[in-house]
Design a protein around this motif. Sequence first.
Motif, PDB file in Angstrom:
ATOM      1  N   GLY A   1       0.815  -1.212   0.000  1.00 44.04           N
ATOM      2  CA  GLY A   1       0.000   0.000   0.000  1.00 44.04           C
ATOM      3  C   GLY A   1       0.849   1.263   0.000  1.00 44.04           C
ATOM      4  O   GLY A   1       0.560   2.223  -0.734  1.00 44.04           O
ATOM      5  N   GLU A   2       1.886   1.243   0.814  1.00 46.91           N
ATOM      6  CA  GLU A   2       2.778   2.403   0.882  1.00 46.91           C
ATOM      7  C   GLU A   2       3.492   2.619  -0.447  1.00 46.91           C
ATOM      8  O   GLU A   2       3.579   3.752  -0.948  1.00 46.91           O
ATOM      9  N   PHE A   3       3.971   1.536  -1.037  1.00 47.19           N
ATOM     10  CA  PHE A   3       4.705   1.639  -2.302  1.00 47.19           C
ATOM     11  C   PHE A   3       3.788   2.107  -3.433  1.00 47.19           C
ATOM     12  O   PHE A   3       4.192   2.919  -4.276  1.00 47.19           O
ATOM     13  N   GLU A   4       2.567   1.620  -3.435  1.00 45.48           N
ATOM     14  CA  GLU A   4       1.609   2.024  -4.466  1.00 45.48           C
ATOM     15  C   GLU A   4       1.338   3.528  -4.400  1.00 45.48           C
ATOM     16  O   GLU A   4       1.272   4.209  -5.433  1.00 45.48           O
ATOM     17  N   GLN A   5       1.198   4.041  -3.179  1.00 46.23           N
ATOM     18  CA  GLN A   5       0.924   5.470  -3.017  1.00 46.23           C
ATOM     19  C   GLN A   5       2.140   6.312  -3.421  1.00 46.23           C
ATOM     20  O   GLN A   5       2.005   7.368  -4.034  1.00 46.23           O
ATOM     21  N   ILE A   6       3.337   5.834  -3.084  1.00 45.18           N
ATOM     22  CA  ILE A   6       4.568   6.530  -3.464  1.00 45.18           C
ATOM     23  C   ILE A   6       4.670   6.613  -4.982  1.00 45.18           C
ATOM     24  O   ILE A   6       5.002   7.658  -5.544  1.00 45.18           O
ATOM     25  N   CYS A   7       4.368   5.503  -5.649  1.00 44.59           N
ATOM     26  CA  CYS A   7       4.436   5.477  -7.116  1.00 44.59           C
ATOM     27  C   CYS A   7       3.417   6.428  -7.729  1.00 44.59           C
ATOM     28  O   CYS A   7       3.708   7.104  -8.723  1.00 44.59           O
ATOM     29  N   LYS A   8       2.232   6.488  -7.148  1.00 46.80           N
ATOM     30  CA  LYS A   8       1.186   7.375  -7.654  1.00 46.80           C
ATOM     31  C   LYS A   8       1.629   8.830  -7.578  1.00 46.80           C
ATOM     32  O   LYS A   8       1.511   9.594  -8.554  1.00 46.80           O
ATOM     33  N   VAL A   9       2.155   9.210  -6.409  1.00 51.30           N
ATOM     34  CA  VAL A   9       2.635  10.587  -6.228  1.00 51.30           C
ATOM     35  C   VAL A   9       3.830  10.855  -7.129  1.00 51.30           C
ATOM     36  O   VAL A   9       3.930  11.913  -7.759  1.00 51.30           O
ATOM     37  N   ALA A  10       4.748   9.878  -7.221  1.00 54.10           N
ATOM     38  CA  ALA A  10       5.962  10.056  -8.009  1.00 54.10           C
ATOM     39  C   ALA A  10       5.662  10.285  -9.484  1.00 54.10           C
ATOM     40  O   ALA A  10       6.280  11.139 -10.125  1.00 54.10           O
ATOM     41  N   LYS A  11       4.709   9.550 -10.035  1.00 53.14           N
ATOM     42  CA  LYS A  11       4.354   9.735 -11.447  1.00 53.14           C
ATOM     43  C   LYS A  11       3.797  11.127 -11.697  1.00 53.14           C
ATOM     44  O   LYS A  11       4.131  11.775 -12.702  1.00 53.14           O
ATOM     45  N   GLN A  12       2.969  11.587 -10.793  1.00 54.04           N
ATOM     46  CA  GLN A  12       2.415  12.937 -10.927  1.00 54.04           C
ATOM     47  C   GLN A  12       3.534  13.976 -10.856  1.00 54.04           C
ATOM     48  O   GLN A  12       3.552  14.940 -11.633  1.00 54.04           O
ATOM     49  N   GLU A  13       4.451  13.770  -9.937  1.00 54.60           N
ATOM     50  CA  GLU A  13       5.563  14.711  -9.763  1.00 54.60           C
ATOM     51  C   GLU A  13       6.453  14.750 -11.007  1.00 54.60           C
ATOM     52  O   GLU A  13       6.903  15.821 -11.433  1.00 54.60           O
ATOM     53  N   ILE A  14       6.719  13.596 -11.582  1.00 53.73           N
ATOM     54  CA  ILE A  14       7.577  13.521 -12.764  1.00 53.73           C
ATOM     55  C   ILE A  14       6.941  14.235 -13.952  1.00 53.73           C
ATOM     56  O   ILE A  14       7.609  14.974 -14.674  1.00 53.73           O
ATOM     57  N   VAL A  15       5.649  14.008 -14.147  1.00 56.41           N
ATOM     58  CA  VAL A  15       4.938  14.673 -15.245  1.00 56.41           C
ATOM     59  C   VAL A  15       4.951  16.186 -15.050  1.00 56.41           C
ATOM     60  O   VAL A  15       5.217  16.951 -15.988  1.00 56.41           O
ATOM     61  N   GLN A  16       4.686  16.620 -13.829  1.00 57.13           N
ATOM     62  CA  GLN A  16       4.667  18.053 -13.546  1.00 57.13           C
ATOM     63  C   GLN A  16       6.053  18.665 -13.707  1.00 57.13           C
ATOM     64  O   GLN A  16       6.192  19.779 -14.244  1.00 57.13           O
ATOM     65  N   LEU A  17       7.099  17.950 -13.268  1.00 53.72           N
ATOM     66  CA  LEU A  17       8.459  18.465 -13.401  1.00 53.72           C
ATOM     67  C   LEU A  17       8.850  18.581 -14.863  1.00 53.72           C
ATOM     68  O   LEU A  17       9.510  19.545 -15.261  1.00 53.72           O
ATOM     69  N   SER A  18       8.436  17.603 -15.665  1.00 57.39           N
ATOM     70  CA  SER A  18       8.745  17.646 -17.088  1.00 57.39           C
ATOM     71  C   SER A  18       8.169  18.902 -17.731  1.00 57.39           C
ATOM     72  O   SER A  18       8.844  19.582 -18.521  1.00 57.39           O
ATOM     73  N   GLN A  19       6.929  19.229 -17.385  1.00 56.26           N
ATOM     74  CA  GLN A  19       6.289  20.441 -17.913  1.00 56.26           C
ATOM     75  C   GLN A  19       6.970  21.692 -17.357  1.00 56.26           C
ATOM     76  O   GLN A  19       7.206  22.663 -18.079  1.00 56.26           O
TER      77      GLN A  19
END
Length: 370
Positions: free
Chosen positions: A313-331
Amino acid sequence: MMQEEVNEVTSVLSVHGHTIKVTEVSQDGDTLTFIIVSQKLSGTGEYHVDRTYDDFEWLQQHLYTQEDVSGIQGVIFPPLPVRPQVNASAKVMKQLGFLGLGEWQPYCKALETFLRQVAAHSILSKNKAMEVFLTSTEPPGRQKVRKNIFNRLSQAVEELRKEGHKDVDEFFQTERENNLVLTGHTRTAAEKFLDVVLAEQKIAVACGHFAAALHLCVENGEDPEKKAFSRVCVKLSEAFDSIKKNIMSVAVNDMSTLGLGLDLDSRYQEAEKEMLFRRTCKLVELENARKNAEKAKPVKKNVMEEVKKAAEGEFEQICKVAKQEIVQLSQKRVEMVQKSLTQWCEQQLQTAKEGADVFNQHLQTFKAMA
């Protein structure tokens, strides 16, 4: 009091994040104090607070230590510039890069960018420490920072081997590989551009020295040849002084626009690298938890299964946040680099036009002397 517990995530900033400014810096011995101004949401005035670098570290650590915030390890934390040092060594100046030039104006700008990015972050802006940092008249508590989930010193040896761990998610494996390449390239680009600025500064100083030296050739007297020669020296000195000012303007433009942009891009790549590393460490923990659950004896089976489910559960949530962060950082990277390039071109064009006018005046003066 700022020493109160501030790890809560329920507060909302009472200032307009985009109005945060680091307006000035004062020096007392080896300590630099920064004045931070922000506009109140109520529109009734501004907050004015003074903060040292220790205060910025206090804020950063409270942002790091939000263990109760789901997915916090997937956040790409806005990068805080390295600690400034008065009369720094060559090694420290190399670490500071562009932030060590220009009598601390670039450094103030970098701190301002850090605060604005934290204020604009959907998770980090909710930390009460940010509100207190921007509005309290009292300085932060200078207590020693407790160890937390991001304390890399205590984990460095053990986790170094995890950097090369194969990822189970192709998205993150690709991002890790791209980040490894970009981290090196952005750092090199910033260092090379810094070399350009330093060379410009040296050329400007040399022009200034030559302009001063030409005045030594001026001779008094009524001899027509000496008077003519002295006049040429004076005019040449004025021309080289104009060249010095023009090149210094070019260097300042380089530093305050593209230089700061490249520096921020480089530090953000490092911040993403740290986030990806934290996620990889959690991936290893999850894989170990699964292995332990499979091998567990019946008496410990239920406990190990609970540990595994919690890790998943913890890892799934980290991945969810991380993907959002990566997309936002790219922009955000595209916007940051585009903005710095645009500002760089605009300022250099303006400096070139002003320089052309001045040099034309000098040219006309020399033509009249012919």
